[in-house]
Scaffold this motif. Structure first.
Motif, PDB file in Angstrom:
ATOM      1  N   LEU A 121       0.837  -1.206   0.000  1.00 28.62           N
ATOM      2  CA  LEU A 121       0.000   0.000   0.000  1.00 28.62           C
ATOM      3  C   LEU A 121       0.872   1.257   0.000  1.00 28.62           C
ATOM      4  O   LEU A 121       1.803   1.376   0.797  1.00 28.62           O
ATOM      5  CB  LEU A 121      -0.920   0.017   1.231  1.00 28.62           C
ATOM      6  N   PRO A 122       0.563   2.231  -0.880  1.00 30.69           N
ATOM      7  CA  PRO A 122       1.358   3.464  -0.910  1.00 30.69           C
ATOM      8  C   PRO A 122       0.900   4.468   0.159  1.00 30.69           C
ATOM      9  O   PRO A 122      -0.300   4.610   0.402  1.00 30.69           O
ATOM     10  CB  PRO A 122       1.073   4.010  -2.313  1.00 30.69           C
ATOM     11  N   GLN A 123       1.820   5.112   0.808  1.00 27.90           N
ATOM     12  CA  GLN A 123       1.590   6.223   1.746  1.00 27.90           C
ATOM     13  C   GLN A 123       0.388   6.003   2.688  1.00 27.90           C
ATOM     14  O   GLN A 123      -0.612   6.718   2.602  1.00 27.90           O
ATOM     15  CB  GLN A 123       1.395   7.532   0.973  1.00 27.90           C
ATOM     16  N   LEU A 124       0.557   5.056   3.521  1.00 29.83           N
ATOM     17  CA  LEU A 124      -0.497   4.797   4.520  1.00 29.83           C
ATOM     18  C   LEU A 124      -0.471   5.892   5.587  1.00 29.83           C
ATOM     19  O   LEU A 124       0.591   6.281   6.060  1.00 29.83           O
ATOM     20  CB  LEU A 124      -0.269   3.455   5.222  1.00 29.83           C
ATOM     21  N   VAL A 125      -1.626   6.421   5.965  1.00 29.08           N
ATOM     22  CA  VAL A 125      -1.703   7.397   7.063  1.00 29.08           C
ATOM     23  C   VAL A 125      -1.715   6.641   8.401  1.00 29.08           C
ATOM     24  O   VAL A 125      -1.045   7.024   9.358  1.00 29.08           O
ATOM     25  CB  VAL A 125      -2.974   8.271   6.921  1.00 29.08           C
ATOM     26  N   ASP A 126      -2.488   5.528   8.420  1.00 27.04           N
ATOM     27  CA  ASP A 126      -2.614   4.749   9.658  1.00 27.04           C
ATOM     28  C   ASP A 126      -3.153   3.353   9.311  1.00 27.04           C
ATOM     29  O   ASP A 126      -3.803   3.182   8.276  1.00 27.04           O
ATOM     30  CB  ASP A 126      -3.597   5.451  10.619  1.00 27.04           C
ATOM     31  N   PHE A 127      -2.867   2.381  10.157  1.00 24.70           N
ATOM     32  CA  PHE A 127      -3.509   1.085   9.968  1.00 24.70           C
ATOM     33  C   PHE A 127      -3.502   0.295  11.291  1.00 24.70           C
ATOM     34  O   PHE A 127      -2.709   0.566  12.194  1.00 24.70           O
ATOM     35  CB  PHE A 127      -2.827   0.288   8.851  1.00 24.70           C
ATOM     36  N   SER A 128      -4.427  -0.613  11.401  1.00 28.42           N
ATOM     37  CA  SER A 128      -4.443  -1.511  12.569  1.00 28.42           C
ATOM     38  C   SER A 128      -5.043  -2.865  12.160  1.00 28.42           C
ATOM     39  O   SER A 128      -5.899  -2.922  11.265  1.00 28.42           O
ATOM     40  CB  SER A 128      -5.261  -0.904  13.712  1.00 28.42           C
ATOM     41  N   VAL A 129      -4.549  -3.917  12.797  1.00 30.74           N
ATOM     42  CA  VAL A 129      -5.074  -5.265  12.544  1.00 30.74           C
ATOM     43  C   VAL A 129      -5.333  -5.917  13.909  1.00 30.74           C
ATOM     44  O   VAL A 129      -4.445  -5.915  14.760  1.00 30.74           O
ATOM     45  CB  VAL A 129      -4.064  -6.130  11.757  1.00 30.74           C
ATOM     46  N   SER A 130      -6.539  -6.377  14.128  1.00 30.46           N
ATOM     47  CA  SER A 130      -6.823  -7.046  15.415  1.00 30.46           C
ATOM     48  C   SER A 130      -7.630  -8.318  15.185  1.00 30.46           C
ATOM     49  O   SER A 130      -8.425  -8.394  14.249  1.00 30.46           O
ATOM     50  CB  SER A 130      -7.568  -6.097  16.349  1.00 30.46           C
ATOM     51  N   ASP A 131      -7.372  -9.307  16.069  1.00 27.52           N
ATOM     52  CA  ASP A 131      -8.156 -10.556  15.992  1.00 27.52           C
ATOM     53  C   ASP A 131      -9.589 -10.277  16.406  1.00 27.52           C
ATOM     54  O   ASP A 131      -9.830  -9.551  17.368  1.00 27.52           O
ATOM     55  CB  ASP A 131      -7.579 -11.616  16.954  1.00 27.52           C
ATOM     56  N   ASN A 132     -10.507 -10.864  15.683  1.00 27.20           N
ATOM     57  CA  ASN A 132     -11.904 -10.754  16.108  1.00 27.20           C
ATOM     58  C   ASN A 132     -12.115 -11.563  17.365  1.00 27.20           C
ATOM     59  O   ASN A 132     -11.560 -12.638  17.531  1.00 27.20           O
ATOM     60  CB  ASN A 132     -12.836 -11.270  15.016  1.00 27.20           C
TER      61      ASN A 132
END
Lengths: 299, 264
Positions: A273-284
């Motif tokens: 992904l180009p120029q990400l401002v923010d991201f998060s990954v969480s388990d459901n």
């Protein structure tokens, strides 16, 4: 003797005009740890009460250790069956020690070694009257009573409610140890993480009917991950993304979705992904997964 | 506490202590008042002045001439049965519907204890508790009679206490039966109270109100004619009525209790 410890066949229970459970059927084999899951009022306790002979089924049959079980003869199977519930009433005028000693006598067991082992695990306050104990300590006494006769089948209804996190952990360790010893456990719980943690199989009940019976490991896979990405650029598609929500914000495009594919594919997609401002990954959470299951089954 | 019978007795230890003390004290007080009743004077003239309708409560004045007939008419007749009815309602209601209400019956049923065994052990414990309080009543009577320097015939006291115990067990068994058959505390207490109050009214006023006489047979106190026993009349039919009531209510409730849904 077959390896079926508990067989419930077309169990129906009506209270007046209300049908609490309808045609509930399942079998539990030796050594299985089965989680019995459902929302409040789904019929979990009615099923458990029928199994224990507290209430008489309107229709259907229950077999425990290959013997037909009814309220009149349920006590015979209780010689090899332990039970504890989260709201279990205990004799308040007795001390914990007196109650456990009384219960042990009913199983006609003189050897206290297993009882002492369990006391060592849970460390309850046994010298105090049960009426003076905290809810957690009462629950410890109830759990010890359920396991102290080394039963072949243990039925638990919300067993860890009232326990602090440390004791909850010890309880789960006990369940795992019991499973290794070959004990069969049938438990309902509101703490769904603990169901997934220790159970080999999950039975889902909804509005008095069994809607799904599946291996517990499927639940964690079905749970997936919640991914949230904020970017100023257009994002490429990702195979396996479900329930996509897009929102325009001052920081860029805020996209969230449920992902149930492989972790490697997700990692590769995020890396590209180009120029990400923010991201998060969480388990459901298991709760989310079950909610999802519930919705699927009802639709 | 090897079994449910012993556990129940242990559970009820303060109940046993309190009621035994109360019964012994009541008997003691009634006995030490005897010289005052027997000496004529103010008490007897007051009793003579009471209306005829209250005769059932006061008893026959001729009964006041001997300690055994005095105790039979003033303590064993009406007062003690009423006193004991309260105990029977609390005890039998508490052991059955009371424990079921609190979920304790389910806790017991989760153990390898048959419903039949639970039923029998609890009933036997209630009978034993009633017997203990009756022994306390006898002890209180003897202490009082020793203090006033009078003696009471052993056989008479045993028959009065024995039939009173049987009456207590009969009333307690009726309440126990309702409690085990229904598991409903309010119903159990209400029926027990109605039986005691209606019996009190019937037996008390039947002595002087003609139209009540035929209804008196419905009173559980009717089969405990304490003054007649003290005068030497013992009717086996009275003992038989209580025995039949006990067996009948226990058999019916036992059958229902073994099959019904437990509350709680």
């Amino acid at each position: 003797m077959t390896n079926i410890v508990l067989r419930v066949e077309n169990l129906t229970k009506r209270f007046g005009k209300t049908t609490a459970i309808r045609d509930v059927s399942f079998k539990i084999k030796t050594g299985e740890v089965v989680g019995f899951v459902g929302l409040n009022g789904a019929g979990k306790s009615t099923t458990i009460n029928s199994i224990l002979g507290f209430i008489c089924p309107s229709d259907g049959e229950i077999e425990i250790f290959d013997q037909l079980s009814t309220p009149t003869n349920a006590f015979k199977s209780h010689q090899q069956l332990g039970f504890a519930s989260g709201d279990m009433a205990l004799f308040e005028s007795l001390t914990g020690e007196q109650y456990l000693s009384f219960a042990l006598h009913q199983y006609k067991i003189r050897d206290r070694s297993r009882l002492d082992e369990l006391i060592d695990i849970f460390k309850p306050e046994l010298a105090k009257k049960i009426g003076d104990l905290s809810r957690g300590n009462r629950q410890k006494v109830a759990l010890i009573a359920a396991f102290m006769a080394s039963p072949k089948l243990v039925v638990l209804d919300e067993p860890s409610s009232g326990l602090d996190p440390l004791m909850q952990q010890r309880f789960l360790e006990l369940v795992r140890a019991e499973q290794e010893r070959g004990t069969t456990i049938f438990m309902s719980s509101h703490y769904l993480n603990e169901v997934v943690d220790v159970c080999t199989r999950i039975i889902l009940i909804r509005s008095g009917q069994i809607v799904r019976d599946f291996p517990a490991k499927e639940l964690s896979i079905e749970g997936g991950k919640t991914v949230r990405v904020v970017s100023r650029h257009k994002l490429p598609g990702l195979k396996g993304a479900e329930d996509v929500k897009i929102e325009k914000t001052a920081r860029g495009t805020d996209i969230s979705f449920i992902y149930k594919g492989s972790t490697a594919s997700l990692q590769a997609w995020l890396g590209g992904l180009p120029q990400l401002v923010d991201f998060s990954v969480s388990d459901n959470t298991v709760e989310m997964a079950l909610e999802d299951l519930y919705e699927k089954e009802s639709s | 506490m090897r079994n449910l019978f012993l556990k129940t007795i242990y559970d009820k230890r303060w109940f046993i202590f309190g009621w035994s003390l109360g019964m012994a004290f009541f008997a003691y007080i009634m006995v030490i008042f005897y010289p005052t009743f027997n000496s004529g004077g103010l008490v007897q003239s007051m009793l003579k002045g009471m209306p005829k309708e209250w005769q059932g409560i006061i008893g026959n004045l001729s009964d006041l001439t001997h300690l055994s007939t005095y105790l039979a008419s003033q303590m064993f007749n009406i007062r003690m049965p009423m006193f004991i009815s309260v105990m029977a309602i609390i005890l039998a209601g508490g052991l059955t519907a009371g424990e079921e209400d609190r979920g304790l019956l389910r806790t017991l049923s989760a153990l390898p204890l048959s419903r039949g065994r639970i039923f029998i052990h609890k009933w036997l414990a209630a009978v034993a508790i009633s017997a203990i309080t009756m022994v306390a009543l006898i002890i209180g009577t003897y202490i009082g009679s020793w203090q006033i320097g009078q003696s009471i015939e052993f056989k008479t006291l045993m028959i009065l206490s024995g039939l009173l115990l049987l009456m207590t067990v009969a009333l307690m068994s009726v309440i126990f039966a309702i409690g085990t058959a229904t598991g409903r505390r309010s119903l159990t207490t209400a029926v027990g109270t109605i039986i005691a109050v209606v019996s009190f009214v019937l037996t008390t006023f039947a002595a002087s109100v003609d139209w009540l006489k035929s209804w008196d047979r419905l009173s559980i106190f009717h089969y405990y004619p304490a003054p007649d026993i003290a005068r030497g009349t013992v009717k086996l039919s009275d003992w038989a009525v209580y025995a039949v009531v006990i067996v009948a209510v226990l058999v019916v409730s036992f059958v229902i209790f073994r099959r019904r849904d437990l509350n709680g």
